[in-house]
Design an enzyme around this catalytic site. Structure first.
Site, short mmCIF file in Angstrom:
data_model
loop_
_atom_site.label_atom_id
_atom_site.label_comp_id
_atom_site.label_asym_id
_atom_site.label_seq_id
_atom_site.Cartn_x
_atom_site.Cartn_y
_atom_site.Cartn_z
N CYS A 34 0.86 -1.39 0.02
CA CYS A 34 -0.06 -0.08 0.08
C CYS A 34 0.75 1.48 -0.12
O CYS A 34 2.02 1.06 0.47
CB CYS A 34 -1.04 -0.08 1.28
SG CYS A 34 -1.93 -1.33 1.39
N GLU B 214 0.63 3.67 1.96
CA GLU B 214 1.11 4.21 3.25
C GLU B 214 2.37 3.50 3.67
O GLU B 214 3.28 4.25 4.09
CB GLU B 214 -0.10 3.98 4.22
CG GLU B 214 -1.40 4.71 3.99
CD GLU B 214 -2.29 4.02 2.93
OE1 GLU B 214 -2.03 3.29 2.26
OE2 GLU B 214 -3.41 3.91 3.54
N CYS C 136 -1.74 -1.51 7.12
CA CYS C 136 -1.13 -0.14 7.30
C CYS C 136 -1.21 0.34 8.65
O CYS C 136 -0.29 1.35 9.26
CB CYS C 136 -1.44 0.84 6.24
SG CYS C 136 -1.01 0.11 4.65
#
Length: 148
Positions: A61, A63, A97
């Protein structure tokens, strides 16, 4: 959760970095591009986008990419994070995350924003109220590592 952040000007460089890196997202399977940018205690900005893989579990991801980018440059004190996507509502970080955020930057200021400019500013406690914590014997060692 606070919405419609009144002071977007102080976030401008982070927001711009997140939207810019979002353009590089590799999302051929979902078509869902996300950008993220983090700011460290030293004022440095590191960005990241999502990178998918046909084996979804290997996807990273935006993040985590941004946080890992900072750590790869020796930065271990992340103070602010922006996450952006072209969604009807500001996009929330996934569970993985959130757990990484809790470990790497438990006191981070977070701004979630969509293309329409809608924002949310959740706290880590709101995002992950009972996240996995370090074992007691690891806490002192972890504090030493984070302070470097």
């Amino acid at each position: 959760m606070t919405s419609n952040c009144a002071d977007l000007q102080s976030w401008a460089s982070l927001i711009a970095a997140a939207w810019q890196v979002r353009e590089y997202a590799y999302a051929p399977y979902s078509g869902f591009a996300v950008g993220a940018a983090v700011e460290t205690k030293h004022g440095n900005i590191y960005s990241g986008c999502n990178v998918e893989n046909i084996s979804y579990g290997l996807t990273n991801c935006a993040e985590r990419t941004a946080m890992f980018h900072a750590v790869a440059h020796g930065e271990k004190q992340i103070v602010r994070m922006v996450v952006c996507a072209d969604t009807p509502e500001p996009v929330m970080p996934c569970g993985a995350c959130r757990q990484v955020m809790q470990e790497l930057c438990p006191n981070v200021e977070i701004l979630l924003i969509n293309k329409a400019g809608q924002t949310l500013q959740p706290t880590m406690q709101q995002l992950l109220p009972n996240g996995f914590q370090q074992f007691p014997q690891q806490k002192n060692k972890l504090k030493e590592t984070k302070q470097k």
